[in-house]
Scaffold this motif. Structure first.
Motif, PDB file in Angstrom:
ATOM      1  N   VAL A 241       0.869  -1.187   0.000  1.00  0.00           N
ATOM      2  CA  VAL A 241       0.000   0.000   0.000  1.00  0.00           C
ATOM      3  C   VAL A 241       0.894   1.221   0.000  1.00  0.00           C
ATOM      4  CG1 VAL A 241      -1.792   1.256   1.221  1.00  0.00           C
ATOM      5  CG2 VAL A 241      -1.796  -1.250   1.244  1.00  0.00           C
ATOM      6  N   ARG A 242       0.958   1.894  -1.139  1.00  0.00           N
ATOM      7  CA  ARG A 242       1.829   3.050  -1.289  1.00  0.00           C
ATOM      8  C   ARG A 242       1.168   4.055  -2.210  1.00  0.00           C
ATOM      9  NH1 ARG A 242       6.716   1.195  -1.631  1.00  0.00           N
ATOM     10  NH2 ARG A 242       7.536   3.165  -2.394  1.00  0.00           N
ATOM     11  N   PRO A 243       1.620   5.299  -2.202  1.00  0.00           N
ATOM     12  CA  PRO A 243       1.017   6.303  -3.076  1.00  0.00           C
ATOM     13  C   PRO A 243       1.081   5.878  -4.546  1.00  0.00           C
ATOM     14  CG  PRO A 243       2.430   7.344  -1.451  1.00  0.00           C
ATOM     15  CD  PRO A 243       2.664   5.869  -1.323  1.00  0.00           C
ATOM     16  N   LEU A 244      -0.039   6.022  -5.237  1.00  0.00           N
ATOM     17  CA  LEU A 244      -0.079   5.642  -6.645  1.00  0.00           C
ATOM     18  C   LEU A 244       0.704   6.641  -7.489  1.00  0.00           C
ATOM     19  CD1 LEU A 244      -3.835   4.616  -7.140  1.00  0.00           C
ATOM     20  CD2 LEU A 244      -1.875   3.156  -6.571  1.00  0.00           C
ATOM     21  N   THR A 245       1.324   6.138  -8.526  1.00  0.00           N
ATOM     22  CA  THR A 245       2.056   7.002  -9.465  1.00  0.00           C
ATOM     23  C   THR A 245       1.212   7.341 -10.682  1.00  0.00           C
ATOM     24  OG1 THR A 245       3.035   5.048 -10.508  1.00  0.00           O
ATOM     25  CG2 THR A 245       4.281   6.103  -8.717  1.00  0.00           C
ATOM     26  N   GLU A 246       0.030   6.763 -10.773  1.00  0.00           N
ATOM     27  CA  GLU A 246      -0.902   7.066 -11.862  1.00  0.00           C
ATOM     28  C   GLU A 246      -2.311   6.989 -11.298  1.00  0.00           C
ATOM     29  OE1 GLU A 246      -1.146   2.569 -13.750  1.00  0.00           O
ATOM     30  OE2 GLU A 246       0.219   4.047 -14.616  1.00  0.00           O
ATOM     31  N   PRO A 247      -3.308   7.525 -11.998  1.00  0.00           N
ATOM     32  CA  PRO A 247      -4.669   7.546 -11.459  1.00  0.00           C
ATOM     33  C   PRO A 247      -5.196   6.146 -11.160  1.00  0.00           C
ATOM     34  CG  PRO A 247      -4.494   9.037 -13.322  1.00  0.00           C
ATOM     35  CD  PRO A 247      -3.209   8.264 -13.270  1.00  0.00           C
ATOM     36  N   SER A 248      -5.971   6.046 -10.091  1.00  0.00           N
ATOM     37  CA  SER A 248      -6.591   4.775  -9.727  1.00  0.00           C
ATOM     38  C   SER A 248      -7.544   4.317 -10.830  1.00  0.00           C
ATOM     39  CB  SER A 248      -7.367   4.936  -8.421  1.00  0.00           C
ATOM     40  OG  SER A 248      -8.194   3.815  -8.179  1.00  0.00           O
ATOM     41  N   ARG A 249      -7.530   3.009 -11.083  1.00  0.00           N
ATOM     42  CA  ARG A 249      -8.427   2.440 -12.090  1.00  0.00           C
ATOM     43  C   ARG A 249      -9.885   2.555 -11.665  1.00  0.00           C
ATOM     44  NH1 ARG A 249      -5.419  -3.215 -12.504  1.00  0.00           N
ATOM     45  NH2 ARG A 249      -5.078  -2.619 -10.329  1.00  0.00           N
ATOM     46  N   TYR A 250     -10.129   2.744 -10.390  1.00  0.00           N
ATOM     47  CA  TYR A 250     -11.508   2.901  -9.941  1.00  0.00           C
ATOM     48  C   TYR A 250     -12.152   4.170 -10.509  1.00  0.00           C
ATOM     49  CZ  TYR A 250     -11.351  -0.909  -6.519  1.00  0.00           C
ATOM     50  OH  TYR A 250     -11.284  -2.145  -5.920  1.00  0.00           O
ATOM     51  N   ARG A 251     -11.370   5.177 -10.810  1.00  0.00           N
ATOM     52  CA  ARG A 251     -11.953   6.398 -11.374  1.00  0.00           C
ATOM     53  C   ARG A 251     -12.675   6.098 -12.687  1.00  0.00           C
ATOM     54  NH1 ARG A 251     -10.833  11.617  -9.576  1.00  0.00           N
ATOM     55  NH2 ARG A 251      -9.490  11.666  -7.721  1.00  0.00           N
ATOM     56  N   GLU A 253     -13.717   3.156 -13.693  1.00  0.00           N
ATOM     57  CA  GLU A 253     -14.810   2.226 -13.442  1.00  0.00           C
ATOM     58  C   GLU A 253     -16.033   2.934 -12.874  1.00  0.00           C
ATOM     59  OE1 GLU A 253     -13.303  -0.875 -10.951  1.00  0.00           O
ATOM     60  OE2 GLU A 253     -11.626  -1.313 -12.301  1.00  0.00           O
ATOM     61  N   LEU A 254     -15.821   3.972 -12.098  1.00  0.00           N
ATOM     62  CA  LEU A 254     -16.924   4.709 -11.479  1.00  0.00           C
ATOM     63  C   LEU A 254     -17.336   5.939 -12.280  1.00  0.00           C
ATOM     64  CD1 LEU A 254     -15.749   4.529  -7.747  1.00  0.00           C
ATOM     65  CD2 LEU A 254     -17.575   3.192  -8.818  1.00  0.00           C
ATOM     66  N   GLY A 255     -16.610   6.231 -13.348  1.00  0.00           N
ATOM     67  CA  GLY A 255     -16.945   7.387 -14.178  1.00  0.00           C
ATOM     68  C   GLY A 255     -16.653   8.714 -13.519  1.00  0.00           C
ATOM     69  N   ILE A 256     -15.559   8.772 -12.763  1.00  0.00           N
ATOM     70  CA  ILE A 256     -15.174  10.010 -12.068  1.00  0.00           C
ATOM     71  C   ILE A 256     -14.006  10.647 -12.803  1.00  0.00           C
ATOM     72  CG2 ILE A 256     -14.297  10.990  -9.919  1.00  0.00           C
ATOM     73  CD1 ILE A 256     -15.660   8.682  -8.447  1.00  0.00           C
ATOM     74  N   ALA A 257     -14.125  11.910 -13.159  1.00  0.00           N
ATOM     75  CA  ALA A 257     -13.082  12.611 -13.906  1.00  0.00           C
ATOM     76  C   ALA A 257     -11.808  12.717 -13.081  1.00  0.00           C
ATOM     77  CB  ALA A 257     -13.564  14.001 -14.310  1.00  0.00           C
ATOM     78  N   GLN A 258     -10.677  12.734 -13.776  1.00  0.00           N
ATOM     79  CA  GLN A 258      -9.386  12.815 -13.095  1.00  0.00           C
ATOM     80  C   GLN A 258      -9.231  14.113 -12.320  1.00  0.00           C
ATOM     81  OE1 GLN A 258      -7.716  10.171 -13.012  1.00  0.00           O
ATOM     82  NE2 GLN A 258      -8.657   9.026 -14.693  1.00  0.00           N
ATOM     83  N   THR A 259      -9.912  15.157 -12.751  1.00  0.00           N
ATOM     84  CA  THR A 259      -9.765  16.459 -12.099  1.00  0.00           C
ATOM     85  C   THR A 259     -10.689  16.634 -10.906  1.00  0.00           C
ATOM     86  OG1 THR A 259     -11.322  17.362 -13.703  1.00  0.00           O
ATOM     87  CG2 THR A 259      -8.964  17.586 -14.200  1.00  0.00           C
ATOM     88  N   ASP A 260     -11.632  15.723 -10.741  1.00  0.00           N
ATOM     89  CA  ASP A 260     -12.560  15.836  -9.613  1.00  0.00           C
ATOM     90  C   ASP A 260     -11.944  15.270  -8.334  1.00  0.00           C
ATOM     91  OD1 ASP A 260     -14.362  16.991 -11.292  1.00  0.00           O
ATOM     92  OD2 ASP A 260     -15.722  15.266 -11.404  1.00  0.00           O
ATOM     93  N   VAL A 261     -12.530  15.619  -7.209  1.00  0.00           N
ATOM     94  CA  VAL A 261     -12.035  15.219  -5.888  1.00  0.00           C
ATOM     95  C   VAL A 261     -12.891  14.075  -5.353  1.00  0.00           C
ATOM     96  CG1 VAL A 261     -11.757  15.964  -3.484  1.00  0.00           C
ATOM     97  CG2 VAL A 261     -11.077  17.484  -5.361  1.00  0.00           C
TER      98      VAL A 261
END
Length: 445
Positions: A241-251, A253-261
């Motif tokens: 469990v460490r900080p991701l170096t790229e966006p989570s794949r769940y974004r 899958e859930l339809g959440i924009a990379q710029t959203d919180v």
């Protein structure tokens, strides 16, 4: 789930409150090989809470060459239903990761009210007693018991005395105190009797460990000799469990924009978590289309939370996720949410906090500043008034508008995890303490 640049931090309350002086390792058999009996109601393959940590500890100790046995129940947590492939009404044995696991019959209430929880724990103490006492022929070096269930303490002590083993009690939760503080049990007379029995039993273990400095202080207040106390915090595999170096794949899958919180709650959904605040928080921020709430987990309080959020378009629910997806799940968060009932805030140190810190994301926690949880989160997040949706909403707004602050607090969170909660470091200290416990004089009668 149940889940960097370094910055100098002051010694925090997660640091061990009592360190045993260095001692030479005792020799059980072979090159320091110990016979360890672990006893508790929760165990692997449960993915969250006490079962997760006891399972990881057993696996780690077996990998070091120790002979490890476990007396436990079939997995049932956090859904409060015995898992498929296991039977609630029979005894069984299995081999798991080099560990011999003995499972005992268990009654699991469909709706775990306060009284039913007590009956559930008491039932396990009774059904496990024959399997436990049968281990005297094996002659364990240490009988290691985890509370809850404290009702198992007399049996653990009896086996230790019968077999000449050291008796070790590890406290994940002060269940007697929590039962009264949360209103599950009531009455001054009943509380005096229960606390007196707890105090008497605590003082008869050779070692008592628990997961935070404040909980160690509470053990001292209950009459445990400080020389017998040990810190054993819940740990995290910081390499997994460490900080991701790229966006989570769940974004995606859930339809959440990379710029959203994303504000994430991931963990058990039970009575002590104070989850009612999560629906109020999402309701207050439903006008913020750039902030999404993801609530992941299972437990007795989930259905009520789902119902309360039914009309909120900014909330998504996930079932308990596979262990291999935990790093990606925790990395989905821009902000971790850690609600907590005020009355329970210093009775437990939430185990889910370890994964939050290791993921390198800031935390918004419901805790008073003077509590241990408050001291920890103040270094790597923001505090909210427990169970106050307005206070939580203000904290989330602050962090959502400040990406640089989120990044700084996330770096601090990761540093805390690396320096105080790394799994191998914590368990190597435990291994040394177990050897020392074997060599020390036995407890009081």
């Amino acid at each position: 789930m149940s889940e960097t640049q370094r910055q100098a931090l002051p010694a925090g309350p997660l640091a061990p409150a009592h360190e045993a002086p260095p001692q030479p390792h005792a020799r059980a058999s072979g090159a320091g090989r110990m016979k360890l009996l672990l006893y508790g109601i929760n165990f692997a393959p449960e993915l969250t809470g006490i079962g997760k940590y006891t399972g990881e500890m057993a696996q780690w100790l077996a990998a070091q060459g120790h002979d490890v046995r476990v007396v436990t129940a079939p997995p049932y947590y956090p859904a409060w239903s015995v898992w498929p492939g296991y039977r609630a009404g029979r005894y069984g044995r299995e081999q798991w990761q080099g560990v011999q696991v003995m499972r005992c019959p268990l009654w699991v209430p469909a709706k775990p009210t306060g009284l039913r929880r007590l009956l559930h724990l008491g039932a396990f103490a009774l059904t496990s007693l024959p399997m436990l006492l049968a281990q005297w022929r094996w002659k364990p070096d240490v009988v290691w018991m985890v509370a809850p269930a404290f009702a198992c303490a007399p049996g653990a002590l009896a086996l230790a005395r019968m077999s000449g083993a050291a008796a070790w009690l590890h406290i994940q939760d002060y269940e007697v105190d929590a039962a009264f503080e949360l209103g599950l049990l009531k009455g001054d007379r009943l509380r005096r009797v229960a606390c007196a029995a707890e105090r008497w039993l605590l003082q008869r273990f050779d070692r008592v460990s628990t997961i935070s400095a404040r909980m160690l202080e509470r053990a001292r207040d209950k009459g445990v000799d400080p020389a017998r106390l040990r810190a054993l915090p819940n740990w995290v595999d910081v390499s997994a469990v460490r900080p991701l170096t790229e966006p989570s794949r769940y974004r995606a899958e859930l339809g959440i924009a990379q710029t959203d919180v994303v504000a994430l709650y991931s963990g058990n959904m039970g009575a002590k978590q104070g989850l009612e605040v999560l629906s109020g928080l999402a309701e207050r921020l439903q006008d913020r289309t750039d902030i999404h709430f993801v609530y992941c987990g299972e437990g007795a309080a989930r259905a009520a939370l789902v119902q309360a959020c039914a009309a909120l378009p900014n909330v998504r629910f996930l079932d308990l996720q596979p262990l291999e997806r935990l790093p990606d799940l925790l990395g989905l968060a821009d902000i971790h949410l850690l609600p907590q009932k005020a009355d329970a805030a210093d009775l437990v140190m939430p185990s889910k906090l370890t994964g939050m810190l290791s993921s390198g994301r800031p935390v918004v926690a419901g805790a008073r500043p003077e509590t241990e949880l408050g001291h920890v989160v103040a270094q790597c997040g923001l505090l909210a008034i427990p169970q106050d949706a307005d206070s939580f909403a203000a904290a989330v707004r602050t962090l959502a508008a400040a990406p640089d602050l989120r990044r700084e607090l996330g770096l601090r969170a990761r540093t805390i995890a690396e320096e105080t909660l790394a799994r191998d470091s914590v368990l190597h200290r435990l291994e040394a303490d177990l050897h020392a416990c074997m060599a020390a004089p036995r407890g009081r009668d």
